[in-house]
Enzyme design. Structure first.
Site: not given
Ligand code: NAP
Length: 300
Positions: A54, A98, A121
């Site tokens: 990412k 994460q 997200d």
């Protein structure tokens, strides 16, 4: 006839080139670059590799990017304080924590702490609600990648029978919602299957668009696929180790036999996977764009 292979690697490259140009334009016209922070707690190798992918993508696109590495024994309060700091940081448009987090930290409390306007997200309940209501917001990255792949491959979803195998919060439920919504890349009639479904094969055989996200190799075999169907294989299963130590990956679909029946199919790896990170970048760009619009700047 062998199916067209829907390459996520190629499509992701195309989207990243478009995004790079859009980022440069935003910078030239408004002096703003999209900002992404990725927060990793602990040293899980898979999570480390996802986060570094990412970060690499963000840097390549010219984003302002920050990587936070916290030790596995970080307490929940310290993580929440960090999220709050980035909620207030004007240079940051997207916050990604994460997952999974260590057991002593509540994932749902951490997700809830993220400002929904920075929830790139798409896991915050407000984002889920916005998606359900058809309001502007962030859809989760894997399903967004699937819709983008379908659109760019020219697959016609409108009026199609779509069957989704899997009902998780990150793939099955949101992709079902997105395929059903009254929008480009949607407008399909959707059936969502799971372990409680009586005859999965019968449902799958009706599908013009078959999305498989069960996390089990061999979930879909050739006898379960309608000739000419578009098959999207979301599964990523480690089925062995190569001599160089790398994992051998397989999807949920029996690729070699299904590709002889489907009109189009995604490979694993190289299908849905590369689209996911790209959609995270797209959401971060969109967040920066939405902030500019809120501040009264119009996009040219
Ligand atoms: P998950 O949370 O384990 O959910 C799996 C879903 O599939 C559940 O709803 C389960 O039903 C259903 N299921 C499992 N076996 C089934 C079967 N035999 N028949 C019918 N339904 C079945 O998994 P997930 O997070 O959605 O991920 C699914 C797969 O996609 C995994 O392999 C994951 O690694 C992969 N994935 C890939 C990406 C990417 O970027 N490429 C991103 C996310 C996930 P129940 O609800 O009844 O248990």
């Amino acid at each position: 006839m062998s199916a067209k292979i829907l390459s996520g690697t190629e499509t992701a490259k195309e989207i990243r080139a478009e995004l790079k140009a859009a980022v440069e334009k935003m910078h030239t016209e408004h002096g703003v670059v999209p900002g992404l922070v990725t927060i990793l707690v602990g040293e899980d190798p898979a999570s480390q590799s996802y986060v570094s992918g990412k970060q690499k993508a963000a840097k390549e696109l010219g984003f302002y990017s920050v990587q936070e590495n916290l030790s596995a024994d970080t307490c929940e309060k310290d993580l929440l304080d960090m999220v709050e700091r980035y909620n207030r940081d004007e240079r940051i448009h997207g916050i990604l924590v994460q997952l999974p987090l260590p057991k002593h930290i509540s994932e749902s409390r951490v997700i809830m702490a993220i400002d929904p306007d920075k929830d790139v997200d798409g896991f915050h309940p407000v984002s889920v609600g916005r998606l359900l209501l058809g309001e502007e917001g962030f859809a989760p990255c894997t399903p967004s990648g699937i819709i983008e792949l379908l659109k760019r491959s020219g697959a016609n979803t409108s009026g199609a029978e779509a069957v989704v195998i899997g009902r998780s919060n990150i793939v099955g439920k949101p992709i079902s919602m997105m395929l059903a919504r009254k929008a480009e890349g949607g407008n399909a009639t959707v059936t969502m299957c799971h372990t409680g479904t009586k005859d999965i094969a019968a449902h799958a055989r009706r599908a013009d668009i078959l999305v498989v996200a069960a996390g089990r190799p061999g979930t879909v075999t050739a006898d379960m696929v309608k000739p000419g169907a578009v098959v999207i294989d979301v599964g990523v299963n480690r089925i062995g180790i190569k001599p160089d130590g790398k994992a051998i990956l397989a999807g949920d679909v029996d690729f070699d036999t299904v590709k002889e029946i489907a009109s189009a199919i995604t490979p694993v790896p190289g299908g849905v996977g590369p689209m996911t990170i790209t959609m995270l970048m797209k959401n971060t760009f969109k967040s920066a764009q939405m902030k500019l619009e809120k501040e009264g700047h119009t996009n040219k």
